[in-house]
Design a protein around this motif. Sequence first.
Motif, short mmCIF file in Angstrom:
data_model
loop_
_atom_site.label_atom_id
_atom_site.label_comp_id
_atom_site.label_asym_id
_atom_site.label_seq_id
_atom_site.Cartn_x
_atom_site.Cartn_y
_atom_site.Cartn_z
N LEU A 160 0.82 -1.20 0.00
CA LEU A 160 0.00 0.00 0.00
C LEU A 160 0.86 1.25 0.00
O LEU A 160 0.50 2.27 -0.61
N ALA A 161 2.00 1.19 0.67
CA ALA A 161 2.92 2.33 0.69
C ALA A 161 3.48 2.61 -0.69
O ALA A 161 3.61 3.77 -1.11
N ARG A 162 3.79 1.54 -1.44
CA ARG A 162 4.28 1.72 -2.82
C ARG A 162 3.21 2.39 -3.68
O ARG A 162 3.49 3.27 -4.49
N ALA A 163 1.96 1.97 -3.47
CA ALA A 163 0.86 2.57 -4.23
C ALA A 163 0.69 4.03 -3.87
O ALA A 163 0.48 4.88 -4.75
N GLN A 164 0.79 4.34 -2.58
CA GLN A 164 0.63 5.74 -2.16
C GLN A 164 1.73 6.61 -2.74
O GLN A 164 1.48 7.75 -3.17
N GLU A 165 2.93 6.07 -2.79
CA GLU A 165 4.06 6.82 -3.36
C GLU A 165 3.79 7.12 -4.84
O GLU A 165 4.02 8.23 -5.31
N ALA A 166 3.30 6.11 -5.57
CA ALA A 166 2.97 6.32 -6.99
C ALA A 166 1.81 7.29 -7.14
O ALA A 166 1.82 8.14 -8.04
N LEU A 167 0.84 7.18 -6.26
CA LEU A 167 -0.31 8.09 -6.31
C LEU A 167 0.12 9.53 -6.09
O LEU A 167 -0.37 10.46 -6.76
N ASP A 168 1.05 9.74 -5.18
CA ASP A 168 1.53 11.09 -4.89
C ASP A 168 2.27 11.72 -6.07
O ASP A 168 2.42 12.94 -6.13
N GLN A 169 2.75 10.89 -6.99
CA GLN A 169 3.49 11.39 -8.15
C GLN A 169 2.59 11.79 -9.31
O GLN A 169 3.03 12.38 -10.29
N ILE A 170 1.31 11.43 -9.22
CA ILE A 170 0.39 11.70 -10.33
C ILE A 170 0.05 13.18 -10.39
O ILE A 170 -0.38 13.77 -9.39
N ALA A 171 0.26 13.76 -11.52
CA ALA A 171 -0.13 15.15 -11.74
C ALA A 171 -1.62 15.20 -12.03
O ALA A 171 -2.10 14.51 -12.92
N ALA A 172 -2.32 15.98 -11.26
CA ALA A 172 -3.77 16.08 -11.43
C ALA A 172 -4.10 17.07 -12.54
O ALA A 172 -5.17 17.12 -13.04
#
Length: 195
Positions: free
Chosen positions: A183-195
């Motif tokens: 889940l931490a890996r997913a959150q890290e990737a999510l944080d990189q997404i430009a909205a």
Amino acid sequence: MKILHIDSAITGEASVSRSLTAQIVARLTAANPDAVVNHRDLNKGVPAIDTEWFHAVRQTPENPTEAQNRIIETSNAYIEEIRDADVLVIGLPVYNFTVTAQLKNWLDQIARAGVTFRYTENGPEGLLTGKRAIVAYAAAGTPFGSDLDFASDYLQHMLGFIGITDVTFVPADRLAFDRDAGLARAQEALDQIAA
């Protein structure tokens, strides 16, 4: 911005991919308050293509029957949802190393020669260009991008096949071994997404 939000997990509220797609959509809509979201839950059923589908959709009868019209309209509806979207947010739960049956059925419904792709002298060309896809990958044991992962490459290929080449993954993998780390890996990737 128009967002097509697609889920296919069978696990309901326990689904990690559903949780991730919801977070991605929330991030996009927070940054784009005027965004319109169309949610399609494939777990509610997507017809598998079969001989009747082939006769109705691929052979394009001059005078389709009422049943054939229903089959054509269903396939067309899935395609129109994509045409209408700027961004696709797709939940990709991995079952038995690959995409869900429902997601595969959806891909089969939308991959149509002359409609979403065409054959050229240089090979197939996707026709649904200018769109972005964000994919929430969730797997209990299959490491994302590994030799055992037959889901992510396949989905990326199929999206590219119909013209969607801007694809970002938010992977939550190996959840059965270390859920918090996945889940931490997913959150890290999510944080990189430009909205």
